[in-house]
Design a protein around this motif. Structure first.
Motif, PDB file in Angstrom:
ATOM      1  N   THR A  16       0.844  -1.189   0.000  1.00  0.00           N
ATOM      2  CA  THR A  16       0.000   0.000   0.000  1.00  0.00           C
ATOM      3  C   THR A  16       0.882   1.242   0.000  1.00  0.00           C
ATOM      4  O   THR A  16       2.088   1.167   0.252  1.00  0.00           O
ATOM      5  N   GLN A  17       0.274   2.362  -0.243  1.00  0.00           N
ATOM      6  CA  GLN A  17       0.998   3.627  -0.242  1.00  0.00           C
ATOM      7  C   GLN A  17       1.631   3.874   1.131  1.00  0.00           C
ATOM      8  O   GLN A  17       2.775   4.314   1.227  1.00  0.00           O
ATOM      9  N   GLU A  18       0.918   3.552   2.185  1.00  0.00           N
ATOM     10  CA  GLU A  18       1.432   3.756   3.541  1.00  0.00           C
ATOM     11  C   GLU A  18       2.665   2.904   3.793  1.00  0.00           C
ATOM     12  O   GLU A  18       3.631   3.353   4.415  1.00  0.00           O
ATOM     13  N   GLU A  19       2.638   1.665   3.304  1.00  0.00           N
ATOM     14  CA  GLU A  19       3.796   0.781   3.473  1.00  0.00           C
ATOM     15  C   GLU A  19       5.001   1.307   2.703  1.00  0.00           C
ATOM     16  O   GLU A  19       6.124   1.273   3.199  1.00  0.00           O
TER      17      GLU A  19
ATOM     18  N   LYS B  82       6.961   4.144   4.303  1.00  0.00           N
ATOM     19  CA  LYS B  82       7.807   3.751   5.426  1.00  0.00           C
ATOM     20  C   LYS B  82       9.192   3.293   4.974  1.00  0.00           C
ATOM     21  O   LYS B  82      10.113   3.211   5.782  1.00  0.00           O
TER      22      LYS B  82
ATOM     23  N   GLU C   8       7.530  10.926  -2.268  1.00  0.00           N
ATOM     24  CA  GLU C   8       6.173  10.651  -2.727  1.00  0.00           C
ATOM     25  C   GLU C   8       6.135  10.386  -4.230  1.00  0.00           C
ATOM     26  O   GLU C   8       5.307   9.605  -4.704  1.00  0.00           O
TER      27      GLU C   8
END
Length: 66
Positions: free
Chosen positions: A7-10, A13, A37
């Protein structure tokens, strides 16, 4: 990063170097990416269609009359 179901969140990180290496292994140039980003978005665009990120899917009107 061997999976394509991230995912984008992963991805956010991860380290920039890891994202760059991942893209480099797939022969994707990252010269124009200035921000982390940008790298994340580029990785997400490379995912197979079977792993959509529902938070980033634009809504298009359905054209069922054609």
């Amino acid at each position: 990063m061997h999976s394509t179901s991230f995912t984008q969140e992963e991805l956010l990180k991860l380290k920039v170097k890891d994202l760059q290496d991942y893209l480099s292994m797939r022969y994707v140039p990252t010269d124009l990416c200035r921000e982390k980003e940008d790298l994340v978005q580029l990785v997400l665009t490379l995912r197979p269609a079977s792993y959509p990120d529902v938070t980033n899917i634009p809504s298009f009107p359905s054209n069922q009359n054609s």
